[in-house]
Design a protein around this motif. Structure first.
Motif, PDB file in Angstrom:
ATOM      1  N   VAL A  47      -6.332   6.091  -3.407  1.00  0.00           N
ATOM      2  CA  VAL A  47      -6.002   7.340  -2.734  1.00  0.00           C
ATOM      3  C   VAL A  47      -6.383   7.088  -1.284  1.00  0.00           C
ATOM      4  CG1 VAL A  47      -6.288   9.748  -2.377  1.00  0.00           C
ATOM      5  CG2 VAL A  47      -5.880   8.882  -4.414  1.00  0.00           C
ATOM      6  N   ALA A  48      -7.830   6.443  -1.028  1.00  0.00           N
ATOM      7  CA  ALA A  48      -8.164   6.381   0.352  1.00  0.00           C
ATOM      8  C   ALA A  48      -7.350   5.232   1.088  1.00  0.00           C
ATOM      9  CB  ALA A  48      -9.566   5.754   0.318  1.00  0.00           C
ATOM     10  N   GLY A  49      -6.787   4.294   0.290  1.00  0.00           N
ATOM     11  CA  GLY A  49      -5.978   3.246   1.148  1.00  0.00           C
ATOM     12  C   GLY A  49      -4.597   4.018   1.408  1.00  0.00           C
TER      13      GLY A  49
ATOM     14  N   VAL B 164      -5.369  -0.842   9.573  1.00  0.00           N
ATOM     15  CA  VAL B 164      -4.973  -1.765   8.427  1.00  0.00           C
ATOM     16  C   VAL B 164      -5.950  -1.164   7.239  1.00  0.00           C
ATOM     17  CG1 VAL B 164      -4.521  -4.120   9.490  1.00  0.00           C
ATOM     18  CG2 VAL B 164      -6.890  -3.391   8.805  1.00  0.00           C
ATOM     19  N   ASN B 165      -5.617  -1.693   5.905  1.00  0.00           N
ATOM     20  CA  ASN B 165      -6.266  -0.936   4.879  1.00  0.00           C
ATOM     21  C   ASN B 165      -7.631  -1.738   4.650  1.00  0.00           C
ATOM     22  OD1 ASN B 165      -3.328  -0.757   4.213  1.00  0.00           O
ATOM     23  ND2 ASN B 165      -4.217   0.891   2.731  1.00  0.00           N
ATOM     24  N   VAL B 166      -7.670  -3.092   4.969  1.00  0.00           N
ATOM     25  CA  VAL B 166      -8.915  -3.944   4.719  1.00  0.00           C
ATOM     26  C   VAL B 166      -9.236  -4.985   5.847  1.00  0.00           C
ATOM     27  CG1 VAL B 166     -10.090  -5.293   3.173  1.00  0.00           C
ATOM     28  CG2 VAL B 166      -8.494  -3.483   2.256  1.00  0.00           C
TER      29      VAL B 166
ATOM     30  N   GLY C 156       2.921   0.846   2.795  1.00  0.00           N
ATOM     31  CA  GLY C 156       2.481   0.471   3.889  1.00  0.00           C
ATOM     32  C   GLY C 156       1.146  -0.264   4.073  1.00  0.00           C
ATOM     33  N   SER C 157       0.751  -0.949   3.081  1.00  0.00           N
ATOM     34  CA  SER C 157      -0.483  -1.811   2.952  1.00  0.00           C
ATOM     35  C   SER C 157      -0.325  -2.850   4.051  1.00  0.00           C
ATOM     36  CB  SER C 157      -0.887  -1.924   1.540  1.00  0.00           C
ATOM     37  OG  SER C 157      -2.176  -2.723   1.772  1.00  0.00           O
ATOM     38  N   ARG C 158      -1.533  -2.929   4.843  1.00  0.00           N
ATOM     39  CA  ARG C 158      -1.547  -4.196   5.822  1.00  0.00           C
ATOM     40  C   ARG C 158      -2.973  -4.694   5.483  1.00  0.00           C
ATOM     41  NH1 ARG C 158       0.890  -4.527  10.734  1.00  0.00           N
ATOM     42  NH2 ARG C 158      -1.104  -4.120  11.744  1.00  0.00           N
ATOM     43  N   VAL C 159      -3.353  -5.977   5.369  1.00  0.00           N
ATOM     44  CA  VAL C 159      -4.697  -6.528   5.374  1.00  0.00           C
ATOM     45  C   VAL C 159      -4.930  -7.383   6.397  1.00  0.00           C
ATOM     46  CG1 VAL C 159      -6.232  -7.717   4.015  1.00  0.00           C
ATOM     47  CG2 VAL C 159      -4.732  -6.521   2.872  1.00  0.00           C
TER      48      VAL C 159
ATOM     49  N   ARG D 123      -8.497  -2.190  12.718  1.00  0.00           N
ATOM     50  CA  ARG D 123      -9.660  -1.283  12.297  1.00  0.00           C
ATOM     51  C   ARG D 123      -9.107  -0.787  10.662  1.00  0.00           C
ATOM     52  NH1 ARG D 123     -11.706  -3.238  15.520  1.00  0.00           N
ATOM     53  NH2 ARG D 123     -13.077  -2.344  17.259  1.00  0.00           N
ATOM     54  N   GLY D 124      -9.922  -0.961   9.535  1.00  0.00           N
ATOM     55  CA  GLY D 124      -9.518  -0.675   8.441  1.00  0.00           C
ATOM     56  C   GLY D 124     -10.771   0.326   7.812  1.00  0.00           C
ATOM     57  N   LEU D 125     -10.047   0.809   6.634  1.00  0.00           N
ATOM     58  CA  LEU D 125     -10.899   1.776   5.758  1.00  0.00           C
ATOM     59  C   LEU D 125     -12.082   1.080   5.231  1.00  0.00           C
ATOM     60  CD1 LEU D 125      -8.280   3.894   4.100  1.00  0.00           C
ATOM     61  CD2 LEU D 125      -9.831   4.512   6.012  1.00  0.00           C
ATOM     62  N   ARG D 126     -11.981  -0.226   4.895  1.00  0.00           N
ATOM     63  CA  ARG D 126     -12.902  -1.037   4.536  1.00  0.00           C
ATOM     64  C   ARG D 126     -13.072  -2.442   5.070  1.00  0.00           C
ATOM     65  NH1 ARG D 126     -11.780  -3.055  -0.342  1.00  0.00           N
ATOM     66  NH2 ARG D 126      -9.452  -2.581  -0.298  1.00  0.00           N
TER      67      ARG D 126
END
Length: 280
Positions: free
Chosen positions: A12-14, A43-45, A87-90, A155-158
């Motif tokens: 959910v956070a991602g 980005v996500n990570v 929309g995930s990006r690493v 900048r990512g959530l993790r």
């Protein structure tokens, strides 16, 4: 405190990086997103891959290790994990390390958002010349990785450090200090201890490298260790590890979460063995 987050919470956070998902409002941007810097890309990570090339790694191990990361990045499992979150990006960077101060960036920060960008990163990894270093400074590698986070435009959530190695810290500052400084910045450290050879009296290798990584190296929410004891399973382990880091999945059986007790292996064992070798 080190703990394991739930799969649902991470997914959910991602998913809410870009806005509302399934009626859930996107959170108020934290300070890392609201720092006022123009050009910062969400980005996500943010993933730093830190790869051991110290002299204890033989040329076969170095080749298998590099191939493992390249194949993992283009694997079906990795790309499916990436697509699981719309929309995930690493953002990923890959560097090799040995003694303190001997860190070399092989892949500068790149964004992986699908098969084409994954292929490009994998190709860069495979075309770089294989090299070897000398001593093993896990602390130096962690400090270098932390600096890479500070300098990157994403900048990512993790923020995750993926660190592999076949021996304990025996050069530079103690590993626990570097680990704790990274954890204070909210960075997660996962470990890939390589235990495919029997420890030798002529080296600083140790028998319980997996326990050493668990108790002295890794940390942060959901931090885990995946041990490699069979060369044939190198690629599989790396692929599984990267998938979990991208998806933010909680550890399962065979993947060990960070310990929250006194170290079962002394965290200065590498330094001690190095000193003993010097006295011989």
């Amino acid at each position: 405190m080190r703990w394991c987050v739930s799969v649902g919470a991470v997914l959910v956070a991602g998913a809410i990086v870009g806005g509302d998902v399934a009626g859930i409002a996107a959170p108020t941007p934290n300070s890392r997103f609201a720092d006022g810097n123009r050009g910062v890309q969400p980005v996500n990570v943010e993933l730093v891959i830190a790869v051991d090339v110290s002299y204890s790694m033989d040329m076969d191990e170095l080749a298998i290790q590099r191939e493992g990361y390249a194949h993992a990045i283009v694997s079906k499992d990795f790309l499916q994990a990436l697509r699981a979150i719309p929309g995930s990006r690493v953002a990923v960077t890959y560097f090799e390390w040995s003694m303190s101060g001997d860190e070399k960036i092989i892949i500068p920060w790149r964004v992986i958002d699908g098969p084409e960008s994954a292929d490009a990163v994998a190709a860069e990894i495979m075309t770089a010349p294989v090299r070897r270093g000398s001593s093993t400074s896990i602390s130096g590698a962690i400090d270098f990785a932390v600096q890479l986070f500070e300098e990157n435009p994403y900048r990512g959530l993790r923020r995750v450090i993926d660190i592999s190695g076949d021996g304990p810290n025996n050069d530079g500052a103690p590993v626990t200090g570097a680990r704790d400084a990274a954890l204070e910045k909210g960075i997660i450290i996962n470990g890939l201890p390589i235990m495919v050879k029997e420890p030798s009296l002529s080296t600083t290798d140790i028998e319980n490298l997996d326990l050493y990584y668990e108790d002295c190296v890794i940390g942060g929410p959901g931090a885990f260790v995946m041990t490699i004891e069979d060369r044939e399973k190198f690629q599989e382990a790396i692929r599984t590890k990267l998938v979990r880091e991208v998806a933010g999945l909680a550890p399962e059986s065979g993947i060990v979460p960070a310990a929250e007790k006194e170290p079962r292996v002394p965290c200065l064992i590498g330094e001690k063995k190095s000193q003993e070798r010097g006295r011989r």
